[in-house]
Design an enzyme around this catalytic site. Structure first.
Site, PDB file in Angstrom:
ATOM      1  N   GLY A  66       0.967  -1.274  -0.239  1.00 33.40           N
ATOM      2  CA  GLY A  66       0.098   0.137   0.087  1.00 33.40           C
ATOM      3  C   GLY A  66       0.827   1.338  -0.090  1.00 33.40           C
ATOM      4  O   GLY A  66       0.687   2.199   0.685  1.00 33.40           O
ATOM      5  N   GLY A 103      -0.476   4.850  -1.121  1.00 37.31           N
ATOM      6  CA  GLY A 103      -1.453   5.604  -0.402  1.00 37.31           C
ATOM      7  C   GLY A 103      -1.111   6.717   0.339  1.00 37.31           C
ATOM      8  O   GLY A 103       0.171   7.358   0.452  1.00 37.31           O
ATOM      9  N   GLN A 104      -2.149   7.451   1.035  1.00 41.56           N
ATOM     10  CA  GLN A 104      -1.851   8.551   1.849  1.00 41.56           C
ATOM     11  C   GLN A 104      -0.561   8.423   2.617  1.00 41.56           C
ATOM     12  O   GLN A 104       0.373   9.376   2.706  1.00 41.56           O
ATOM     13  CB  GLN A 104      -3.053   9.271   2.585  1.00 41.56           C
ATOM     14  CG  GLN A 104      -2.924  10.457   3.369  1.00 41.56           C
ATOM     15  CD  GLN A 104      -3.899  10.955   4.422  1.00 41.56           C
ATOM     16  OE1 GLN A 104      -4.470   9.847   4.642  1.00 41.56           O
ATOM     17  NE2 GLN A 104      -3.884  12.011   4.550  1.00 41.56           N
ATOM     18  N   LEU A 105      -0.537   7.586   3.618  1.00 42.94           N
ATOM     19  CA  LEU A 105       0.637   7.440   4.502  1.00 42.94           C
ATOM     20  C   LEU A 105       1.559   6.549   3.808  1.00 42.94           C
ATOM     21  O   LEU A 105       2.791   7.093   3.891  1.00 42.94           O
ATOM     22  CB  LEU A 105       0.089   6.518   5.642  1.00 42.94           C
ATOM     23  CG  LEU A 105      -0.511   7.028   6.931  1.00 42.94           C
ATOM     24  CD1 LEU A 105      -1.224   6.253   7.611  1.00 42.94           C
ATOM     25  CD2 LEU A 105       0.517   7.853   7.631  1.00 42.94           C
ATOM     26  N   ASP A 118       2.479  -1.596  -4.559  1.00 39.72           N
ATOM     27  CA  ASP A 118       0.969  -1.477  -4.548  1.00 39.72           C
ATOM     28  C   ASP A 118       0.300  -2.081  -5.813  1.00 39.72           C
ATOM     29  O   ASP A 118       1.081  -2.839  -6.457  1.00 39.72           O
ATOM     30  CB  ASP A 118       0.767   0.171  -4.678  1.00 39.72           C
ATOM     31  CG  ASP A 118      -0.375   0.618  -3.857  1.00 39.72           C
ATOM     32  OD1 ASP A 118      -1.511   0.001  -4.333  1.00 39.72           O
ATOM     33  OD2 ASP A 118      -0.454   1.489  -3.141  1.00 39.72           O
ATOM     34  N   TYR A 164     -15.329  -0.590   7.851  1.00 40.16           N
ATOM     35  CA  TYR A 164     -14.116  -0.184   8.033  1.00 40.16           C
ATOM     36  C   TYR A 164     -13.598  -0.531   9.333  1.00 40.16           C
ATOM     37  O   TYR A 164     -12.734  -1.276   9.825  1.00 40.16           O
ATOM     38  CB  TYR A 164     -13.707   0.870   7.486  1.00 40.16           C
ATOM     39  CG  TYR A 164     -12.307   1.600   7.560  1.00 40.16           C
ATOM     40  CD1 TYR A 164     -11.448   1.209   7.203  1.00 40.16           C
ATOM     41  CD2 TYR A 164     -12.254   2.504   8.821  1.00 40.16           C
ATOM     42  CE1 TYR A 164     -10.224   1.766   7.404  1.00 40.16           C
ATOM     43  CE2 TYR A 164     -10.951   2.901   8.826  1.00 40.16           C
ATOM     44  CZ  TYR A 164      -9.853   2.681   8.510  1.00 40.16           C
ATOM     45  OH  TYR A 164      -8.660   3.305   8.794  1.00 40.16           O
ATOM     46  N   LYS A 223     -11.169  -3.320  11.318  1.00 36.48           N
ATOM     47  CA  LYS A 223      -9.705  -2.777  12.074  1.00 36.48           C
ATOM     48  C   LYS A 223      -9.946  -3.528  13.319  1.00 36.48           C
ATOM     49  O   LYS A 223      -9.154  -3.787  13.937  1.00 36.48           O
ATOM     50  CB  LYS A 223      -9.941  -1.057  11.881  1.00 36.48           C
ATOM     51  CG  LYS A 223      -9.393  -0.530  10.907  1.00 36.48           C
ATOM     52  CD  LYS A 223      -7.949  -0.985  10.248  1.00 36.48           C
ATOM     53  CE  LYS A 223      -7.500  -0.425   9.104  1.00 36.48           C
ATOM     54  NZ  LYS A 223      -6.123  -1.052   8.585  1.00 36.48           N
TER      55      LYS A 223
HETATM   56  N1  SER Z   1      -9.013   8.617   8.318  1.00 37.62           N
HETATM   57  C1  SER Z   1      -9.648   7.329   8.241  1.00 37.62           C
HETATM   58  C2  SER Z   1     -11.248   7.531   7.857  1.00 37.62           C
HETATM   59  O1  SER Z   1     -11.686   8.438   7.853  1.00 37.62           O
HETATM   60  C3  SER Z   1      -9.766   6.897   9.672  1.00 37.62           C
HETATM   61  O2  SER Z   1      -8.992   5.592  10.021  1.00 37.62           O
HETATM   62  O3  SER Z   1     -11.545   6.413   7.254  1.00 37.62           O
END
Ligand code: SER
Length: 324
Positions: free
Chosen positions: A9, A12-14, A35, A140, A144
């Protein structure tokens, strides 16, 4: 043997920012980015990996003799609600693949990001502690919360050193988030710098925990650097940055752009946000591995605006090409 890292990944953003930081720390040759698609103009070792395919992960792990994996691929909170079962399948399958490949190949350390999305009804909204009741309302968040417990299971059952952080919303100028409920707090800066009106999908008083990218990356690296004996939380650590509502970020931006226009058009993401904590108690991260955030809303706003002004001056108005 030195550290050899695989990032899943990495676009992605991070992931895109973490990849650069890990390359600075360990050397380009010791960080393998991966990715679903190759990244344009990426400078380093890159492998295409679909993490739902465990053979492919194992192939890359073997090829480079990987001993640390950062598994950052996931479908986020808002996007996940469009296709709940597919989101569950992807988020869980990719995690199980990473855990199993790591167990079989005796990987030293695994990083698995969790989120404030694990909380819901039943957890206090203010200063939510690590061990608050988890009752997530998004797929989501459910993935998690389950993932954290599986991470702990692999640690207890197999001794796999999986470490995890519950990230707040992450704000950075380097990359764009996709499909999250906290994404507004990145988008708003782009709109301000482009002198466009911003339509906010949350209510003006929807306070959420957030963190600046530099702090989020530093937290990740500090957690992964910490001695194993200091890691007492094997589900996931709360970390706090700052907390603010849309009205507060708007007020801060207007100090620099007094004419910045905002309208509030809350949608289903407001429902999601209303069940998440307003602020986070990160006492365990502070005492176990010394976590302390550095950036407040004023610092974040100054850096975001300055960096985005530079980027938009240099290039096009197309946000997609902003990633470095
Ligand atoms: N930034 C994420 C989201 O908004 C939260 O983990 O889904």
């Amino acid at each position: 043997m030195g550290t050899k890292i695989l990032i899943i990944g990495a676009n992605g953003q991070l992931g895109s920012v973490l990849t650069e930081e890990l390359k600075n720390k360990f050397g380009d040759e010791n960080v393998i980015a991966s990715d679903l698609k190759e990244r344009d103009n990426y400078n380093g070792i890159f492998e295409i990996i679909d993490a739902t395919d465990s053979n492919r992960i194992e192939e890359v792990v073997t090829k480079y003799e990987i001993n640390q994996i950062y598994h950052l691929a996931a479908i986020l909170s808002a996007k996940g609600e469009e296709t709940p079962l597919i989101t569950w399948d992807i988020n869980m399958k990719t995690l199980f693949n990473v855990l199993e490949v790591s167990r079989r190949n005796k990987i030293d350390r695994v990083f698995f990001p969790s989120s404030i999305a694990v909380f819901g009804e039943g957890a206090p909204l203010d200063n939510t502690p690590d061990d608050a009741y988890l009752n997530p309302a998004t797929v989501y968040g459910i993935s998690k919360a389950a993932g954290e417990n599986w991470a702990q299971y692999y640690f207890l059952r197999y001794g796999l050193d999986v470490r995890s952080i519950r990230y707040p919303g992450v704000i950075g100028y380097q990359s764009l988030p996709g499909g999250g409920t906290t994404d507004y707090a990145v988008d708003i800066y782009h709109k301000a710098v482009l002198k466009e009106e911003f339509s906010c999908f949350l209510k003006e008083d929807a306070t959420l925990p957030m963190i600046f990218m530099d702090d989020a990356i530093r937290a990740t690296i500090e957690l992964m650097d910490a001695p194993k004996k200091d890691i007492n939380v094997r589900t996931s650590y709360n970390i706090a940055g700052i907390s603010f509502a849309p009205a507060e970020i708007v007020a801060e931006i207007r100090k620099l752009y007094p004419d910045f226009k905002v309208k509030y058009e809350p949608d289903f993401r407001q429902e999601i946000a209303s069940r998440w904590p307003r602020s986070i108690d990160d006492a365990s991260a502070a005492s176990d591995w010394g976590w302390k955030p550095k950036f407040d809303l004023k610092d974040i706003t100054e850096v975001m605006i300055q960096k985005l002004q530079e980027k938009y001056k240099k290039g096009s108005r197309n946000k997609e090409i902003l990633m470095f």
